[in-house]
Design a protein around this motif. Sequence first.
Motif, PDB file in Angstrom:
ATOM      1  N   UNK A  89     119.626  -4.571  -6.065  1.00 21.19           N
ATOM      2  CA  UNK A  89     120.073  -5.872  -5.582  1.00 21.19           C
ATOM      3  C   UNK A  89     121.348  -6.318  -6.290  1.00 21.19           C
ATOM      4  N   UNK A  90     121.443  -6.034  -7.575  1.00 26.99           N
ATOM      5  CA  UNK A  90     122.646  -6.390  -8.330  1.00 26.99           C
ATOM      6  C   UNK A  90     123.844  -5.598  -7.815  1.00 26.99           C
ATOM      7  N   UNK A  91     123.650  -4.307  -7.572  1.00 25.28           N
ATOM      8  CA  UNK A  91     124.753  -3.490  -7.047  1.00 25.28           C
ATOM      9  C   UNK A  91     125.157  -3.940  -5.643  1.00 25.28           C
ATOM     10  N   UNK A  92     124.215  -4.395  -4.846  1.00 24.95           N
ATOM     11  CA  UNK A  92     124.535  -4.912  -3.514  1.00 24.95           C
ATOM     12  C   UNK A  92     125.448  -6.132  -3.623  1.00 24.95           C
ATOM     13  N   UNK A  93     125.124  -7.050  -4.524  1.00 26.84           N
ATOM     14  CA  UNK A  93     125.967  -8.233  -4.732  1.00 26.84           C
ATOM     15  C   UNK A  93     127.346  -7.823  -5.240  1.00 26.84           C
ATOM     16  N   UNK A  94     127.395  -6.865  -6.163  1.00 27.59           N
ATOM     17  CA  UNK A  94     128.674  -6.398  -6.705  1.00 27.59           C
ATOM     18  C   UNK A  94     129.524  -5.736  -5.616  1.00 27.59           C
ATOM     19  N   UNK A  95     128.900  -4.943  -4.772  1.00 26.40           N
ATOM     20  CA  UNK A  95     129.643  -4.267  -3.693  1.00 26.40           C
ATOM     21  C   UNK A  95     130.186  -5.273  -2.688  1.00 26.40           C
ATOM     22  N   UNK A  96     129.415  -6.314  -2.397  1.00 25.62           N
ATOM     23  CA  UNK A  96     129.906  -7.345  -1.480  1.00 25.62           C
ATOM     24  C   UNK A  96     131.149  -8.034  -2.041  1.00 25.62           C
ATOM     25  N   UNK A  97     131.304  -8.014  -3.369  1.00 24.82           N
ATOM     26  CA  UNK A  97     132.462  -8.636  -4.016  1.00 24.82           C
ATOM     27  C   UNK A  97     133.584  -7.631  -4.296  1.00 24.82           C
ATOM     28  N   UNK A 145     133.476 -10.037  -8.936  1.00 29.33           N
ATOM     29  CA  UNK A 145     132.245  -9.252  -9.056  1.00 29.33           C
ATOM     30  C   UNK A 145     131.295  -9.924 -10.038  1.00 29.33           C
ATOM     31  N   UNK A 146     131.825 -10.340 -11.179  1.00 31.40           N
ATOM     32  CA  UNK A 146     130.981 -10.992 -12.179  1.00 31.40           C
ATOM     33  C   UNK A 146     130.370 -12.278 -11.634  1.00 31.40           C
ATOM     34  N   UNK A 147     131.160 -13.070 -10.932  1.00 32.69           N
ATOM     35  CA  UNK A 147     130.646 -14.322 -10.370  1.00 32.69           C
ATOM     36  C   UNK A 147     129.585 -14.063  -9.312  1.00 32.69           C
ATOM     37  N   UNK A 148     129.791 -13.049  -8.474  1.00 33.92           N
ATOM     38  CA  UNK A 148     128.811 -12.733  -7.424  1.00 33.92           C
ATOM     39  C   UNK A 148     127.481 -12.308  -8.028  1.00 33.92           C
ATOM     40  N   UNK A 149     127.521 -11.474  -9.062  1.00 34.18           N
ATOM     41  CA  UNK A 149     126.290 -11.021  -9.715  1.00 34.18           C
ATOM     42  C   UNK A 149     125.566 -12.205 -10.353  1.00 34.18           C
TER      43      UNK A 149
END
Length: 114
Positions: A21-29, A74-78
């Motif tokens: 889930x964390x990688x999904x959020x990072x990829x979206x960013x 990326x940091x903010x999205x995570x």
Amino acid sequence: MEQVFEHSMILVIANQGFSAEIMEAAKEAGATGGTVVHATGSGLENLETFFGMTLKPEKELILILTQQSLRKGIMQAVMKMHGSGTDADAFVFSLPVDQVVGLTSQKNHKDRNV
């Protein structure tokens, strides 16, 4: 003279089981991928909280090498999706990377597979 870094290493430390889930959020960013390492906290047997977070010894360390320009997003999205107060209870920090050797862009990798 201030040194300019083209890349950053984002490190995410989260409760075990949340890396996908964390990688999904990072990829979206804008992240293109990452590396997940199983980790166990040590030296914290007598501490229950750290900066207001309850510590659990089983963790996942997610390493994301990215362009400096994408780091903040990326940091903010995570943190927005998986930070303090969530089940993942992640915290994030980054380090400048002064040199990268042996890394090809995803575009170059796709071009070689055509």
